[in-house]
Design an enzyme around this catalytic site. Structure first.
Site, PDB file in Angstrom:
ATOM      1  N   ARG A   1      28.880   2.792 -11.068  1.00  0.00           N
ATOM      2  CA  ARG A   1      29.747   2.209 -12.095  1.00  0.00           C
ATOM      3  C   ARG A   1      29.250   2.412 -13.526  1.00  0.00           C
ATOM      4  O   ARG A   1      30.014   2.833 -14.403  1.00  0.00           O
ATOM      5  CB  ARG A   1      29.944   0.712 -11.815  1.00  0.00           C
ATOM      6  CG  ARG A   1      30.722   0.453 -10.547  1.00  0.00           C
ATOM      7  CD  ARG A   1      30.591  -0.991 -10.097  1.00  0.00           C
ATOM      8  NE  ARG A   1      29.225  -1.301  -9.663  1.00  0.00           N
ATOM      9  CZ  ARG A   1      28.795  -2.501  -9.309  1.00  0.00           C
ATOM     10  NH1 ARG A   1      29.628  -3.531  -9.371  1.00  0.00           N
ATOM     11  NH2 ARG A   1      27.554  -2.683  -8.913  1.00  0.00           N
TER      12      ARG A   1
ATOM     13  N   ASP B   1      31.904  -3.138  -6.606  1.00  0.00           N
ATOM     14  CA  ASP B   1      30.871  -2.198  -6.177  1.00  0.00           C
ATOM     15  C   ASP B   1      31.468  -1.247  -5.130  1.00  0.00           C
ATOM     16  O   ASP B   1      31.888  -1.688  -4.068  1.00  0.00           O
ATOM     17  CB  ASP B   1      29.724  -3.024  -5.568  1.00  0.00           C
ATOM     18  CG  ASP B   1      28.569  -2.162  -5.098  1.00  0.00           C
ATOM     19  OD1 ASP B   1      28.728  -0.931  -5.019  1.00  0.00           O
ATOM     20  OD2 ASP B   1      27.514  -2.737  -4.798  1.00  0.00           O
TER      21      ASP B   1
ATOM     22  N   CYS C   1      24.960  -1.837 -14.221  1.00  0.00           N
ATOM     23  CA  CYS C   1      25.406  -2.215 -12.873  1.00  0.00           C
ATOM     24  C   CYS C   1      24.161  -2.439 -12.019  1.00  0.00           C
ATOM     25  O   CYS C   1      23.071  -2.675 -12.563  1.00  0.00           O
ATOM     26  CB  CYS C   1      26.343  -1.154 -12.277  1.00  0.00           C
ATOM     27  SG  CYS C   1      25.609   0.482 -12.097  1.00  0.00           S
TER      28      CYS C   1
HETATM   29  P1  4NP Z   1      26.284   0.863  -8.713  1.00  0.00           P
HETATM   30  O1  4NP Z   1      26.501   1.062  -7.121  1.00  0.00           O
HETATM   31  O2  4NP Z   1      25.617  -0.473  -8.887  1.00  0.00           O
HETATM   32  O3  4NP Z   1      27.658   0.911  -9.257  1.00  0.00           O
HETATM   33  O4  4NP Z   1      25.402   2.033  -9.152  1.00  0.00           O
HETATM   34  C1  4NP Z   1      25.505   0.852  -6.177  1.00  0.00           C
HETATM   35  C2  4NP Z   1      24.545   1.824  -5.983  1.00  0.00           C
HETATM   36  C3  4NP Z   1      23.562   1.626  -5.009  1.00  0.00           C
HETATM   37  C4  4NP Z   1      23.552   0.458  -4.263  1.00  0.00           C
HETATM   38  C5  4NP Z   1      24.515  -0.521  -4.483  1.00  0.00           C
HETATM   39  C6  4NP Z   1      25.491  -0.325  -5.453  1.00  0.00           C
HETATM   40  N1  4NP Z   1      22.554   0.268  -3.256  1.00  0.00           N
HETATM   41  O5  4NP Z   1      22.599  -0.774  -2.589  1.00  0.00           O
HETATM   42  O6  4NP Z   1      21.683   1.132  -3.098  1.00  0.00           O
END
Ligand code: 4NP
Length: 163
Positions: free
Chosen positions: A15, A127, A9
């Site tokens: 995720r 997300d 991800c």
């Molecule tokens: P992930 O979620 O991609 O599912 O781990 C996110 C975690 C952090 C961020 C965005 C999505 N961020 O912008 O820091």
């Protein structure tokens, strides 16, 4: 030799660690620990070294009774060689993974996670980072569906059962 799955991800704190831990849970239940290996990574460097997000862990615990283990790392070129199948959570992740493979040599190893869903019609795992708790619960529901389909798929691959 085990079949190696990498879940990817953006941050590797919501995720993809959920997908990794849910898949490991299903693999444990199926007694396939020595046949299938799972890991996860993020396309960004934002959260390198961080554990899974607390809100994501709370949803996984409430919905499945599992703890999320892991420490975020960034996706790297070497992962194309290391893993048999790379599962992108959304289309941005998919494009960012393919951008690391300029020759297209490993394109065939990269799939969207929702391709393996059978009950849900979502094309991507949304997300949840900037939203409320319902988004985290939805991620778990989608990933359970996708991981079940993925386990069937890996089982159907001859390599999944080759020593
Ligand atoms: P992930 O979620 O991609 O599912 O781990 C996110 C975690 C952090 C961020 C965005 C999505 N961020 O912008 O820091």
């Amino acid at each position: 030799m085990s079949y190696k799955l990498l879940f990817v991800c953006l941050g590797n704190i919501c995720r993809s660690p959920s997908a990794e831990n849910i898949m490991n849970h299903l693999i444990d239940q199926a007694g396939l620990n020595d046949r299938i290996y799972c890991d996860s990574a993020g396309t960004s460097s934002y959260h390198i070294g961080s554990p899974p997000d607390r809100r994501m862990s709370a949803a996984a615990s409430a919905k499945l009774g599992i703890k999320l283990r892991g420490q975020a790392r960034q996706f790297q070129k070497l992962d194309f060689q290391e893993f048999d199948l790379i599962l992108a959570m959304d289309k941005d992740n998919y494009e960012n993974i393919l951008a690391v493979d300029r020759s297209g040599e490993y394109h065939h190893k990269v799939r969207l996670m929702c391709d393996f869903c059978s009950r849900h019609t979502f094309k991507e795992v949304p997300d949840p980072y900037y939203g409320g708790p319902e988004g985290f619960n939805q991620v778990i529901d989608l990933l359970i569906d996708a991981c079940e389909g993925l386990l069937d798929y890996v089982n159907s691959q001859e390599k999944g059962f080759r020593e």
